[in-house]
Design a protein around this motif. Structure first.
Motif, PDB file in Angstrom:
ATOM      1  N   THR A 137       0.847  -1.176   0.063  1.00 49.89           N
ATOM      2  CA  THR A 137      -0.043   0.024   0.051  1.00 49.89           C
ATOM      3  C   THR A 137       0.840   1.288  -0.047  1.00 49.89           C
ATOM      4  O   THR A 137       2.122   1.196   0.416  1.00 49.89           O
ATOM      5  N   THR A 138       0.186   2.238  -0.250  1.00 46.97           N
ATOM      6  CA  THR A 138       0.993   3.561  -0.381  1.00 46.97           C
ATOM      7  C   THR A 138       0.829   4.388   0.743  1.00 46.97           C
ATOM      8  O   THR A 138      -0.113   4.540   1.255  1.00 46.97           O
ATOM      9  N   GLN A 139       1.959   4.903   1.481  1.00 51.88           N
ATOM     10  CA  GLN A 139       1.960   5.377   2.558  1.00 51.88           C
ATOM     11  C   GLN A 139       2.627   6.638   2.470  1.00 51.88           C
ATOM     12  O   GLN A 139       3.918   6.868   2.353  1.00 51.88           O
ATOM     13  N   ASN A 140       1.923   7.701   2.510  1.00 48.32           N
ATOM     14  CA  ASN A 140       2.485   9.275   2.367  1.00 48.32           C
ATOM     15  C   ASN A 140       2.997   9.816   3.747  1.00 48.32           C
ATOM     16  O   ASN A 140       2.761   9.262   4.672  1.00 48.32           O
ATOM     17  N   THR A 141       3.257  11.048   3.627  1.00 43.10           N
ATOM     18  CA  THR A 141       3.786  11.713   4.813  1.00 43.10           C
ATOM     19  C   THR A 141       2.650  12.086   5.747  1.00 43.10           C
ATOM     20  O   THR A 141       1.462  12.579   5.141  1.00 43.10           O
ATOM     21  N   PRO A 142       2.366  11.554   6.901  1.00 43.78           N
ATOM     22  CA  PRO A 142       1.315  11.745   7.717  1.00 43.78           C
ATOM     23  C   PRO A 142       1.204  13.333   8.063  1.00 43.78           C
ATOM     24  O   PRO A 142       2.185  14.221   7.737  1.00 43.78           O
ATOM     25  N   ALA A 143      -0.115  14.058   8.453  1.00 45.49           N
ATOM     26  CA  ALA A 143      -0.385  15.259   8.486  1.00 45.49           C
ATOM     27  C   ALA A 143       0.300  15.825   9.648  1.00 45.49           C
ATOM     28  O   ALA A 143       0.723  17.073   9.754  1.00 45.49           O
ATOM     29  N   SER A 144       0.959  14.923  10.797  1.00 42.98           N
ATOM     30  CA  SER A 144       1.642  15.356  11.803  1.00 42.98           C
ATOM     31  C   SER A 144       2.945  15.960  11.364  1.00 42.98           C
ATOM     32  O   SER A 144       3.512  16.843  12.213  1.00 42.98           O
ATOM     33  N   GLU A 145       3.500  15.651  10.264  1.00 43.38           N
ATOM     34  CA  GLU A 145       4.456  15.942   9.690  1.00 43.38           C
ATOM     35  C   GLU A 145       4.522  16.792   8.528  1.00 43.38           C
ATOM     36  O   GLU A 145       5.453  17.169   7.971  1.00 43.38           O
TER      37      GLU A 145
END
Length: 500
Positions: A137-145
């Motif tokens: 699955t695609t894992q992008n930069t989380p909102a917290s970062e």
């Protein structure tokens, strides 16, 4: 060195299975029997040949080709024989099926799949494949970062899995061996029941043939009696008109005619019902032809076989079937006892899995698994204990049934021997009575010719001869029937019959 531990454990378990294998439960032994030393030997008209073997087609000793042909037809067409044969084949298949449990089970499987994995489950992706591709699955930069949507994305992929699975249940405590023993005993039960069906069918046809001949003789004699009574009534009517007899004498002759007529319908009914029975036994349709029989054509066997009492239990199909039921019940005790002991199983699987069909058996896709298990019931509410107790009680019941069957077999033989003795006496008495009646008829005929006796006296003497003939025919049929019953009681000679 740890990589060898699964192989060593598997080998140890297999070795334990081979060394520790034993069949729990009682080994079958025939119960002790109190057998008689001899039979009561009688029947002056016939001779007993002690230890003479019984031929499988014993009915041919009566020397009736029509009877022989009818029995052969019945064995080929009777549905009861067909049903017994099917039951025997089914029991044999059950034996083969039970033998299969001694071997491992081998199964092959192939599972293709197409999966959509949610982005929220990114950590569960198959990952890097053997060909270098990645299923993830695609894992992008989380909102917290500081990342922006979309933060992840699902993945859709195909996967192929093929494997070979081998399973084996070691027969450590002999449960399977006892189940096979029980299945083999049930197969033997069906075998002996088939033999009993052959013997019973032949015996029933022989008895029906004798009954057919007897009823024909009785009907013929009753019809002669009716004709004689009609003639006597005609004569009595003339004598009444001439004043030679009273009205009372004339009424008595009317009653004699009515009584003789009453005898015919029941005999005709029995005759037709017996013919229907012959059709059913021989597998002939309801409107089919059945041969007729005559008492004079049957020959009474003069040499009768008489088996030693100790051999009777080996020759009677019903006794042998009861013993096999006992053997099966004994094996069931072992099955119930083995169920209370630890249960062992071994399984192994090997195969390949990959996203591409042709890559399943690359080194990256191969896998295997070896598993051994031992389970022991610790608490079951007493179920297994009571099942074993029930099996033991069934065994005791089977022992009692076997002994009862043996006792019934000896009673059957004794009853037939006594019947044959009685038949001989009855036949001698009937023959003497018939001879006396014929002598009286000859004397009456001479006196009637000289005018010393009237016509009514002559008719009465003729009726006495016919009645004596009926009694003699009954005695002959009874002796023939009981002689046939002796062959059946001694086992019917099935052991000399070729396999069908």
């Amino acid at each position: 060195m740890n990589r060898y531990l699964p192989t060593l454990s598997f080998g140890r378990i297999a070795l334990v299975s081979l060394l520790a294998g034993c069949a729990v439960g009682p080994d079958y032994q025939r119960p002790a029997l109190d057998l008689p030393q001899s039979y009561a030997q009688t029947a002056a008209a016939q001779h007993y040949a002690l230890q003479k073997d019984i031929q499988n087609n014993w009915w041919t000793l009566f020397q009736s080709p029509a009877l022989n042909a009818l029995i052969e037809q019945a064995w080929a067409a009777n549905p009861g024989i067909e049903a017994a044969q099917a039951s025997l084949r089914a029991a044999q298949e059950n034996v083969y099926a039970q033998q299969g449990y001694f071997y491992p089970t081998v199964q092959a499987g192939y599972t293709p799949s197409r999966t959509k994995l949610a982005g929220n489950q990114g950590g569960n992706s198959p990952g890097v494949q053997g060909n270098g591709s990645v299923i993830s699955t695609t894992q992008n930069t989380p909102a917290s970062e500081g990342g922006t949507a979309p933060f992840n994305a699902p993945v859709i992929y195909n996967f192929h899995t093929a494997q070979l699975t081998v399973g084996y249940t070691p027969d450590v405590f002999g449960a399977n061996r006892r189940q096979l023993e029980s299945a083999q005993a049930q197969q033997q039960v069906q075998r002996f029941q088939l033999e009993a069906a052959y013997i019973t069918l032949a015996s029933n046809i022989v008895a029906a043939a004798f009954q057919d001949a007897l009823l024909r003789r009785q009907i013929a004699l009753v019809q002669e009696t009716i004709t004689a009574n009609q003639n006597a009534l005609t004569l009595a009517q003339r004598q009444l008109g001439a004043g030679y007899i009273s009205r009372l004498d004339f009424t008595a002759q009317q009653g004699a005619l009515a009584q003789s007529r009453q005898l015919l319908p029941p005999l005709q009914k029995q005759f037709e019902q017996n013919r229907d029975l012959l059709r059913v036994l021989a597998g002939i349709r309801a409107d089919g032809a059945v041969p007729g029989f005559d008492l004079s054509t049957f020959q009474l066997p003069q040499d009768l076989p008489l088996t030693l009492p100790s051999h009777l239990v080996e020759q009677r199909p019903d006794v042998r079937a009861a013993e096999e039921q006992l053997r099966s019940a004994s094996a069931e005790v072992g099955i119930a006892r083995a169920a209370r002991l630890p249960q062992f199983s071994i399984s192994g699987s090997a195969g390949g899995t990959a996203s591409q069909f042709g890559q399943m058996f690359w080194n990256s896709g191969k896998f295997f698994e070896l598993t051994a298990s031992v389970t022991q019931s610790l608490f079951d509410g007493g179920t297994l204990k009571h099942r074993e107790a029930a099996a033991n009680e069934s065994l005791r019941g089977a022992v009692a049934t076997y002994r009862s069957t043996v006792a019934g077999a000896f009673q059957n033989v004794a009853d037939v021997l006594h019947a044959i003795d009685t038949d001989a006496e009855a036949l001698r008495s009937a023959a003497d009575a018939s001879a006396v009646a014929r002598a009286a008829l000859e004397l009456t005929e001479r006196q009637h010719a000289k005018g010393y006796q009237d016509r009514l006296a002559l008719i009465a003497a003729e009726q006495n001869v016919r009645q004596a003939g009926i009694t003699l025919a009954q005695a002959q049929a009874s002796q023939l029937g009981d002689t046939a019953a002796l062959f059946q009681a001694l086992g019917g000679g099935w052991w000399n019959r070729n396999e069908r």
